[in-house]
Write a protein that holds these residues in place. Structure first.
Motif, PDB file in Angstrom:
ATOM      1  N   LYS A   1      11.359  15.320   6.988  1.00 22.69           N
ATOM      2  CA  LYS A   1      11.439  14.151   5.825  1.00 22.69           C
ATOM      3  C   LYS A   1      10.270  13.336   6.085  1.00 22.69           C
ATOM      4  CE  LYS A   1      13.471  10.134   4.606  1.00 22.69           C
ATOM      5  NZ  LYS A   1      13.376   8.929   5.307  1.00 22.69           N
ATOM      6  N   LEU A   2       9.523  12.989   5.328  1.00 30.19           N
ATOM      7  CA  LEU A   2       8.562  11.799   5.423  1.00 30.19           C
ATOM      8  C   LEU A   2       8.749  10.660   5.155  1.00 30.19           C
ATOM      9  CD1 LEU A   2       5.199  13.964   4.368  1.00 30.19           C
ATOM     10  CD2 LEU A   2       6.456  13.860   6.556  1.00 30.19           C
ATOM     11  N   PRO A   3       8.782   9.760   6.048  1.00 34.62           N
ATOM     12  CA  PRO A   3       9.295   8.234   5.390  1.00 34.62           C
ATOM     13  C   PRO A   3       8.197   7.604   4.323  1.00 34.62           C
ATOM     14  CG  PRO A   3       7.965   8.200   7.690  1.00 34.62           C
ATOM     15  CD  PRO A   3       8.198   9.738   7.203  1.00 34.62           C
ATOM     16  N   SER A   4       8.532   6.501   3.787  1.00 32.51           N
ATOM     17  CA  SER A   4       7.576   6.086   2.781  1.00 32.51           C
ATOM     18  C   SER A   4       7.870   4.372   2.873  1.00 32.51           C
ATOM     19  CB  SER A   4       8.111   6.415   1.493  1.00 32.51           C
ATOM     20  OG  SER A   4       7.213   5.701   0.412  1.00 32.51           O
ATOM     21  N   TYR A   5       6.503   3.839   3.222  1.00 32.45           N
ATOM     22  CA  TYR A   5       6.477   2.235   3.016  1.00 32.45           C
ATOM     23  C   TYR A   5       5.822   1.442   2.107  1.00 32.45           C
ATOM     24  CZ  TYR A   5       7.744   3.668   7.896  1.00 32.45           C
ATOM     25  OH  TYR A   5       8.431   4.491   8.835  1.00 32.45           O
ATOM     26  N   ASN A   6       5.824   0.330   1.886  1.00 32.24           N
ATOM     27  CA  ASN A   6       5.126  -0.165   0.534  1.00 32.24           C
ATOM     28  C   ASN A   6       3.782  -1.080   1.107  1.00 32.24           C
ATOM     29  OD1 ASN A   6       6.168  -2.463   2.007  1.00 32.24           O
ATOM     30  ND2 ASN A   6       7.081  -3.226   0.382  1.00 32.24           N
ATOM     31  N   ARG A   7       3.398  -0.792   2.474  1.00 32.39           N
ATOM     32  CA  ARG A   7       2.194  -1.394   3.123  1.00 32.39           C
ATOM     33  C   ARG A   7       1.155  -0.384   3.376  1.00 32.39           C
ATOM     34  NH1 ARG A   7       3.761  -6.637   4.528  1.00 32.39           N
ATOM     35  NH2 ARG A   7       5.731  -7.289   3.632  1.00 32.39           N
ATOM     36  N   THR A   8      -0.014  -0.931   3.391  1.00 31.83           N
ATOM     37  CA  THR A   8      -1.073   0.006   3.796  1.00 31.83           C
ATOM     38  C   THR A   8      -1.837  -0.183   5.057  1.00 31.83           C
ATOM     39  OG1 THR A   8      -3.025  -1.019   2.975  1.00 31.83           O
ATOM     40  CG2 THR A   8      -1.579   0.358   1.547  1.00 31.83           C
ATOM     41  N   LEU A   9      -2.636   0.543   5.573  1.00 31.95           N
ATOM     42  CA  LEU A   9      -3.323   0.354   6.935  1.00 31.95           C
ATOM     43  C   LEU A   9      -3.763  -1.196   7.159  1.00 31.95           C
ATOM     44  CD1 LEU A   9      -5.528   3.049   8.045  1.00 31.95           C
ATOM     45  CD2 LEU A   9      -3.749   2.138   9.231  1.00 31.95           C
ATOM     46  N   LYS A  10      -4.188  -1.762   5.943  1.00 35.17           N
ATOM     47  CA  LYS A  10      -4.826  -3.132   6.131  1.00 35.17           C
ATOM     48  C   LYS A  10      -3.910  -4.280   6.881  1.00 35.17           C
ATOM     49  CE  LYS A  10      -3.829  -5.069   1.693  1.00 35.17           C
ATOM     50  NZ  LYS A  10      -2.411  -4.278   1.613  1.00 35.17           N
ATOM     51  N   HIS A  11      -2.710  -3.673   6.646  1.00 37.64           N
ATOM     52  CA  HIS A  11      -1.764  -4.740   7.589  1.00 37.64           C
ATOM     53  C   HIS A  11      -1.634  -4.533   9.064  1.00 37.64           C
ATOM     54  CE1 HIS A  11      -0.019  -6.480   3.784  1.00 37.64           C
ATOM     55  NE2 HIS A  11      -0.059  -5.250   3.199  1.00 37.64           N
ATOM     56  N   GLY A  12      -2.356  -3.404   9.358  1.00 37.95           N
ATOM     57  CA  GLY A  12      -2.460  -3.175  11.036  1.00 37.95           C
ATOM     58  C   GLY A  12      -3.594  -3.277  11.398  1.00 37.95           C
ATOM     59  N   ILE A  13      -4.299  -2.134  11.897  1.00 38.22           N
ATOM     60  CA  ILE A  13      -5.389  -2.117  12.707  1.00 38.22           C
ATOM     61  C   ILE A  13      -6.534  -2.416  11.935  1.00 38.22           C
ATOM     62  CG2 ILE A  13      -5.909   0.598  12.318  1.00 38.22           C
ATOM     63  CD1 ILE A  13      -6.904   0.578  15.444  1.00 38.22           C
ATOM     64  N   VAL A  14      -6.592  -2.061  10.687  1.00 37.70           N
ATOM     65  CA  VAL A  14      -7.459  -2.199   9.731  1.00 37.70           C
ATOM     66  C   VAL A  14      -7.645  -3.813   9.301  1.00 37.70           C
ATOM     67  CG1 VAL A  14      -8.572  -2.065   7.381  1.00 37.70           C
ATOM     68  CG2 VAL A  14      -7.629  -0.097   8.775  1.00 37.70           C
ATOM     69  N   ALA A  15      -6.481  -4.303   9.334  1.00 41.58           N
ATOM     70  CA  ALA A  15      -6.669  -5.857   9.043  1.00 41.58           C
ATOM     71  C   ALA A  15      -7.238  -6.602  10.009  1.00 41.58           C
ATOM     72  CB  ALA A  15      -5.105  -6.323   8.908  1.00 41.58           C
ATOM     73  N   ALA A  16      -7.259  -6.214  11.299  1.00 38.20           N
ATOM     74  CA  ALA A  16      -7.804  -7.062  12.412  1.00 38.20           C
ATOM     75  C   ALA A  16      -9.371  -6.701  12.336  1.00 38.20           C
ATOM     76  CB  ALA A  16      -7.289  -6.481  13.454  1.00 38.20           C
ATOM     77  N   GLN A  17      -9.575  -5.694  11.491  1.00 38.16           N
ATOM     78  CA  GLN A  17     -11.140  -5.378  11.732  1.00 38.16           C
ATOM     79  C   GLN A  17     -11.950  -5.734  10.213  1.00 38.16           C
ATOM     80  OE1 GLN A  17     -12.123  -1.442  12.846  1.00 38.16           O
ATOM     81  NE2 GLN A  17     -10.374  -1.513  14.501  1.00 38.16           N
ATOM     82  N   ARG A  18     -11.130  -5.900   9.380  1.00 41.54           N
ATOM     83  CA  ARG A  18     -11.398  -6.291   7.881  1.00 41.54           C
ATOM     84  C   ARG A  18     -10.675  -7.226   7.262  1.00 41.54           C
ATOM     85  NH1 ARG A  18     -12.136  -1.230   4.418  1.00 41.54           N
ATOM     86  NH2 ARG A  18     -13.632  -2.608   3.245  1.00 41.54           N
ATOM     87  N   PRO A  19     -10.613  -8.360   7.912  1.00 43.24           N
ATOM     88  CA  PRO A  19      -9.697  -9.262   7.324  1.00 43.24           C
ATOM     89  C   PRO A  19     -10.081 -10.154   5.939  1.00 43.24           C
ATOM     90  CG  PRO A  19     -11.465 -10.321   8.823  1.00 43.24           C
ATOM     91  CD  PRO A  19     -11.114  -8.863   8.934  1.00 43.24           C
ATOM     92  N   LYS A  20     -11.437  -9.630   5.380  1.00 41.39           N
ATOM     93  CA  LYS A  20     -11.544 -10.348   4.205  1.00 41.39           C
ATOM     94  C   LYS A  20     -10.990  -9.367   3.154  1.00 41.39           C
ATOM     95  CE  LYS A  20     -16.062 -12.255   5.546  1.00 41.39           C
ATOM     96  NZ  LYS A  20     -17.515 -12.326   5.369  1.00 41.39           N
ATOM     97  N   THR A  21     -10.626  -8.026   3.522  1.00 42.87           N
ATOM     98  CA  THR A  21     -10.015  -7.119   2.713  1.00 42.87           C
ATOM     99  C   THR A  21      -8.383  -7.533   2.176  1.00 42.87           C
ATOM    100  OG1 THR A  21      -9.641  -5.468   4.000  1.00 42.87           O
ATOM    101  CG2 THR A  21     -11.724  -5.575   3.244  1.00 42.87           C
ATOM    102  N   ILE A  22      -8.063  -8.349   3.000  1.00 38.28           N
ATOM    103  CA  ILE A  22      -6.604  -8.302   3.165  1.00 38.28           C
ATOM    104  C   ILE A  22      -5.917  -9.336   2.220  1.00 38.28           C
ATOM    105  CG2 ILE A  22      -4.441  -9.102   4.251  1.00 38.28           C
ATOM    106  CD1 ILE A  22      -6.239  -8.394   6.753  1.00 38.28           C
ATOM    107  N   ASP A  23      -5.095  -8.709   1.159  1.00 39.22           N
ATOM    108  CA  ASP A  23      -4.325  -9.667   0.119  1.00 39.22           C
ATOM    109  C   ASP A  23      -2.947  -9.393   0.531  1.00 39.22           C
ATOM    110  OD1 ASP A  23      -2.578 -10.643  -1.704  1.00 39.22           O
ATOM    111  OD2 ASP A  23      -3.844  -9.791  -3.360  1.00 39.22           O
ATOM    112  N   PRO A  24      -2.135 -10.368   1.235  1.00 36.90           N
ATOM    113  CA  PRO A  24      -0.760  -9.984   1.783  1.00 36.90           C
ATOM    114  C   PRO A  24       0.075  -9.722   0.757  1.00 36.90           C
ATOM    115  CG  PRO A  24      -1.276 -12.617   1.502  1.00 36.90           C
ATOM    116  CD  PRO A  24      -2.590 -11.692   1.554  1.00 36.90           C
ATOM    117  N   ARG A  25      -0.243  -9.900  -0.526  1.00 30.70           N
ATOM    118  CA  ARG A  25       0.763  -9.760  -1.541  1.00 30.70           C
ATOM    119  C   ARG A  25       0.543  -8.421  -1.973  1.00 30.70           C
ATOM    120  NH1 ARG A  25      -1.257 -13.125  -6.270  1.00 30.70           N
ATOM    121  NH2 ARG A  25      -3.192 -11.928  -5.685  1.00 30.70           N
ATOM    122  N   ALA A  26      -0.467  -7.614  -1.531  1.00 25.20           N
ATOM    123  CA  ALA A  26      -0.512  -6.118  -1.903  1.00 25.20           C
ATOM    124  C   ALA A  26       0.529  -5.316  -1.685  1.00 25.20           C
ATOM    125  CB  ALA A  26      -1.879  -5.545  -1.408  1.00 25.20           C
ATOM    126  N   ARG A  27       0.855  -4.436  -2.437  1.00 32.18           N
ATOM    127  CA  ARG A  27       2.022  -3.308  -2.382  1.00 32.18           C
ATOM    128  C   ARG A  27       1.587  -2.008  -2.895  1.00 32.18           C
ATOM    129  NH1 ARG A  27       3.101  -6.908   0.214  1.00 32.18           N
ATOM    130  NH2 ARG A  27       4.760  -8.184   0.834  1.00 32.18           N
TER     131      ARG A  27
END
Lengths: 265, 265
Positions: free
Chosen positions: A104-130
């Motif tokens: 069974k595969l879990p499913s979340y409502n966020r993407t990578l950018k909230h994690g490691i990518v967020a740290a590397q590409r802060p300009k691409t982050i919209d905290p409201r994105a789902r």
């Protein structure tokens, strides 16, 4: 054609991270770099080092698995879920419980950018994105679905219950919502082959899907030719007697580093 | 394949009804029975009798046109809207204002079942149901779009601004959301030929669509062979220099009476 590559990478990390949550100890970075292999061989997780501070996700982000049963699920939805869950574990003659043919595969409502990518590409982050398929908090209002993967048979099945916010024709599911589920399921399946991108999605609409009904979406790898991965997919009634829509999808394997702006991803 | 027929019927009535709201006096029943012809010849509205109690919509339902500009629209979105709005009216040498080559189509979040169909098929009604592309009340959060139709040239253009709830890959629009817009635009265009149904939607993903960006979706009738209507569609950057996705769609003309369970619809 980079679009789906990013999507797949994000989803792959969802699944990988979830495994760490569910008992597998995996380093966030190892998840990314080795996930293609890990995916094909779940047992490989056992050889990885304990989950570390290298996790992809900030500790302040609560990850809810939207594929878990909730009160909005109909009896049919829950029954199908239970049927596949029962196939996710097998008990040996010695009474030992091991991983079954299905996962069974879990499913979340966020993407990578909230994690490691967020740290590397802060300009691409919209905290409201789902994630599009998980952007409604009201349970049962939009997409309720869970994907079960069978790695060895290179196929997966999705149990899908449509909510009242997915309407197109009066009383039926919008064709775009149907297409969205086909994109989600075929993309998830194609991750068996590591990083991929979607080149084509060809949908044939056969019959309308009643709004609020539960349907089955079966997807299988048809063939692999070099970098090309051919996938078939069909959506039917739960007894599979009625075909709603069928489709083919073409994915190409590729790398994501240059897209994420980092070689580690 | 009935799915899109219902959708088209619903959308057709949206457009027809909106014209009555915007000054054209049209009987609800006439809207349905004769809309195929009305659509091809907007001037035909003038010959219809005044809007009557036969309206499709209960008076207690407020119809909001979601294609009207709102505060979430970016300057680019508003500029493109204004450009096409300016083409919706032409002033003659005599100073008279007449309908231009383009028409802006309104967009609602309800379907026919709230109106005449509701009265005939009460069991099918879920008052919570909303059109998939208009199911989020928060302005700018999901699909912001407006469709302009050019009947004579048998083509239409959609100005689309993606919201943060449409995310797929990190920072990009979900392929399913892209497919949803293609379904919506090609379906709307095919209504030029009266009642139709979608048989196929074939999408080629070329490049990811940045989340929050504005894009143009052009759709045109390629050819008509008997009951078959072949439509092409492409989504590009607003300067049309970058192709995001292109697709072909096949529609079949048909009747809806047996689907709605009434000959009047």
């Amino acid at each position: 054609m980079i679009m789906m590559r990013l999507g797949l990478q994000a989803q792959r990390v969802f699944h990988s991270f979830s495994r760490s949550l569910s008992g597998h100890s995996v380093s966030g970075v190892l998840q990314i770099q080795g996930f293609g292999a890990l995916w094909k061989s779940p047992s490989a997780f056992q050889s990885l080092r304990p989950f570390s501070k290298m996790s992809l996700w900030p500790s302040n982000i609560h990850l809810q698995d939207y594929s878990e049963p909730n009160e909005s699920w109909s009896p049919e939805m829950r029954q199908l879920y239970d049927q596949y869950i029962a196939l996710c574990e097998v008990r040996t003659d010695g009474g030992e419980v091991k991983t079954g043919p299905w996962q069974k595969l879990p499913s979340y409502n966020r993407t990578l950018k909230h994690g490691i990518v967020a740290a590397q590409r802060p300009k691409t982050i919209d905290p409201r994105a789902r994630l599009f398929t998980r952007n409604v908090e009201e349970k049962g209002a939009a997409f309720e679905y869970v994907v079960f993967m069978n790695d060895q048979e290179r196929r997966c099945v999705c149990v899908f219950q449509s909510g009242h916010l997915l309407e197109g024709p009066p009383g039926y599911v919008h064709a775009g919502a149907v297409a969205t589920m086909f994109s989600t399921v075929t993309t998830t399946l194609s991750m068996l082959f590591g990083r991929v991108l979607t080149a084509n999605l060809n949908l044939n609409f056969r019959s309308p899907v009643p709004l609020g009904s539960v349907s089955l979406i079966h997807s299988a790898v048809d063939k692999v030719e070099g970098r090309k991965i051919f996938v078939t997919c069909r959506m039917t009634s739960i007894d599979e007697s009625k075909l709603y829509t069928d489709a083919t999808a073409l994915f190409l394997s590729g790398k994501l580093g240059h897209v994420f702006g980092t070689k580690s991803v």
